[in-house]
Write a protein that holds these residues in place. Structure first.
Motif, short mmCIF file in Angstrom:
data_model
loop_
_atom_site.label_atom_id
_atom_site.label_comp_id
_atom_site.label_asym_id
_atom_site.label_seq_id
_atom_site.Cartn_x
_atom_site.Cartn_y
_atom_site.Cartn_z
N UNK A 144 -4.90 -1.13 -7.02
CA UNK A 144 -5.09 -0.67 -6.20
C UNK A 144 -6.75 -2.07 -4.89
N UNK A 191 -5.39 3.05 -9.65
CA UNK A 191 -6.81 1.80 -9.13
C UNK A 191 -6.47 0.87 -8.82
N UNK A 194 1.31 7.43 -6.03
CA UNK A 194 0.17 8.69 -7.13
C UNK A 194 1.85 9.78 -6.54
N UNK A 222 0.96 -1.64 -0.04
CA UNK A 222 -0.14 0.11 -0.37
C UNK A 222 1.18 1.31 -0.17
N UNK A 269 1.54 2.14 -3.39
CA UNK A 269 0.17 2.83 -4.23
C UNK A 269 0.70 4.23 -3.59
N UNK A 270 0.50 4.69 -2.28
CA UNK A 270 1.06 5.80 -1.81
C UNK A 270 2.24 6.86 -2.67
#
Lengths: 497, 116
Positions: A180, A177, A143, A136, A139-140
């Motif tokens: 995610x 996404x 982005x 996760x 993912x951050x």
């Protein structure tokens, strides 16, 4: 000293990230650029220090906030991450060192602190992805880096950058996404976000269907971010209309980071766990890689703008990397990892020469650049050297990775022969499109008046030549990237049953 | 078939596809961004759903409760919501700039103007 070296993985991200808000405050001319270059150079130094440590057999792990691994966020640097960190921080540092004149031309001085702050955030995000071991958290970082890259791509004076960046934003967000959703499904089944822990716990999951779906979402999402054919449509316009310095930075590293993550996930997390995953993975990616190689090179043959031509060549080169991955062998993965490094060198150096041309000449179409080598002989020389590396002429870095790729294809039997034919055909097409550039700049006649054009500033030329000569250095002495890549391939494949 | 039991996941899948359809099929840039927001909101639903357990309470120690819901997915999704807002804000910012430069936010108009 040992105390500091323990914190290197965290500092790698923290240095650019914390410099970014400071840069915003540096209004006077040149200070923002100076601070950004210093932070980027420091990040490059940290990456080199960690690479040396990793080559000595060290692996760095770091618990964020002191929480132990599966619960807290873990940072981990192994050989593969070190290779990527070198590429990312190196590309940023070279682009910044060379790019002063080019950034001044593209962006008003009042907006430059904002531009440099976004640049540093992109650097922090891109270097965060290889370091983090938490899905996760990745993912951050993804982005952070994407949003910052949209900003710096759209920062230039060319209005066509805006629709290009909008397309990139839409496709990039859909890709992230998808990633995610994949992470969510894995978390649903295993209850963990740490990649090493996921790998262990996926065995224990009774029903493998959600994991298979997750593998699909993650592979497609990351392929979108990595511009794997046919999900590449955002790339050519974004690279072409971005400010030239930004193109140097992003073309060298942004798609590679997504490819890195794709390899990490598909080999490290899924490969040992899902029955037949290697076959499905290879059968899915190999045709796409072949198409990318052929279509990318073929389109590059007919492009008129030099940046667009090189952007399409990037799509073909990404195809080479994916092709190596799709063999699912040590040799194939080594070839891919080496090519990640070598293509960054070659394409970075090529875009640096484009950056030099753009500061002196108003147009970047091949017809505009006709005969410019007579005015800018040094820049043209650097272009030829790095062009050779892109082609894979022996003695340049590009040759090393092509060699490894062909050796890997050789192991595949009859299918490998067909793939070698594809590689050869595409290399011939590369000869043609690089020759088109060389022919134009040496023997062409420009449609615009070039009589006022002079050689690029010395500082830019020196950096460009260092990048071009690095292509020869790593072609003659390839030990560092090759040994990093071999260990990377070993770690990726050791989980195969 | 346990369709009703999987009700939440059906909602997730349907909302996801509505958003995705808008992203692909609409040529107006603002509509595309609306689609993107719906697309992301569907993923938030997926995460929130997985943390909930029947009869589970908030994860605070108390004598009456024995079953606790998992708070982590909600924390994750708070982060993802922030990311989603930033993406939408940046996207709208780009649309404003496109409107200033091209005088339109229709994809076909812009492509036509670039060809000239």
């Amino acid at each position: 000293m040992t105390y500091l070296s323990h914190h290197l993985p965290a500092l790698q991200v923290i240095v650019p990230m914390l410099t970014a808000p400071l840069v915003l405050l540096l209004k006077p001319d040149g200070l923002a650029r100076l601070a950004t270059t210093a932070a980027s150079a420091l990040a490059f130094a940290i990456a080199i220090a960690m690479t040396m440590g990793v080559l000595d057999g060290h692996t760095y792990t770091y618990r964020m906030g002191g929480w132990p691994a599966p619960y807290g966020i873990e940072l981990a640097v192994d050989q593969f991450s070190a290779l990527l960190l070198l590429v990312v921080t190196g590309a940023s540092t070279f682009a910044l060192l060379a790019g002063q004149r080019s950034v001044d031309a593209d962006i008003d001085s009042s907006r430059q602190p904002l531009f440099y702050a976004a640049w540093l955030l992109a650097l922090a995000g891109l270097s965060g992805i290889p370091i983090s071991a938490d899905a996760f958290n990745i993912f951050v970082f993804m982005e952070i880096s994407s949003l910052a890259s949209y900003v710096i791509i759209a920062g230039g004076p060319d209005r066509r950058a805006l629709p290009a960046v909008f397309k990139y934003l839409i496709m990039g967000t859909v890709g992230a996404t998808f990633y995610l959703i994949g992470i969510g499904l894995i978390y649903l089944m295993t209850g963990t976000l740490n990649m090493a822990d996921m790998e262990l716990r996926i065995h224990e999951v009774g029903d493998q269907k959600p994991i298979l779906v997750a593998a699909g979402f993650i592979t497609v999402g990351l392929a979108l971010k990595a511009a794997v054919f046919p999900l590449h449509v955002w790339l050519p316009n974004a690279y072409t209309y971005a400010p030239n310095t930004v193109t140097v930075f992003l073309a060298a590293c942004s798609t590679k980071v997504s490819l890195y993550l794709l390899m990490r996930f598909d080999f490290f997390v899924f490969q040992g766990n899902l029955a037949g995953h290697d076959m499905q993975f290879a059968a899915f990616l190999m045709p796409l890689a072949v198409l990318a190689i052929l279509v990318g090179s073929a389109v590059a043959l007919f492009e008129k703008n030099i940046k667009r031509l090189l952007a399409y060549s990037s799509i073909a080169q990404i195809g080479y990397i994916v092709l190596g991955v799709s063999f699912v062998t040590i040799a194939g993965l080594t070839a891919s990892a080496v090519h990640i490094f070598n293509h960054a060198l070659a394409k970075g150096a090529l875009f640096l020469t484009v950056c030099c041309f753009a500061t002196q000449c108003t147009g970047l179409r091949l017809t505009d650049l006709g005969g410019i080598a007579r005015r800018m002989p040094w820049t043209a020389g650097a272009l030829v050297v790095s062009g050779f590396s892109l082609l894979g002429i022996p003695g340049t870095a590009g040759f090393i990775s092509k060699w490894y790729l062909i050796v890997a294809a050789f192991e595949q039997g009859p299918l490998g022969m067909a793939l070698i034919a594809v590689i050869v055909v595409s290399s011939l097409m590369a000869v043609v499109y690089i020759w088109r550039i060389v022919e134009a700049i040496y023997f062409g006649e420009s449609t615009i008046d070039l009589s006022a054009v002079r050689e690029a500033p010395a500082a830019m030329l020196i950096v460009t030549w260092i990048a071009a000569l690095a292509n020869i250095y790593f072609g003659v002495v390839p030990e560092i990237p090759v040994s990093l890549s071999i260990s990377a391939a070993d770690t990726l494949l050791e989980h195969l049953p | 078939m346990n369709i009703l039991g999987l009700f939440y996941y059906w909602v997730f899948a349907i909302v996801l596809m509505i958003g995705f359809y808008a992203v692909i099929a609409k040529s107006n840039y603002v509509k595309k961004l609306i689609g993107l927001s719906i697309f992301q909101a569907a993923v938030f639903l997926l995460y929130i759903t997985m943390g909930k357990i029947d009869n589970g309470t908030a994860p605070i120690f108390q004598d009456a409760a024995t079953v606790y819901s998992n708070p982590l997915p909600q924390v994750l999704i708070l982060t993802a919501i922030v990311v989603g807002i930033s993406t939408t804000a940046l996207g709208l910012g780009i649309v404003v700039r496109i409107r200033e430069e091209y005088g339109s936010i229709e994809e076909s108009d812009i492509q036509e103007r670039d060809r000239q």
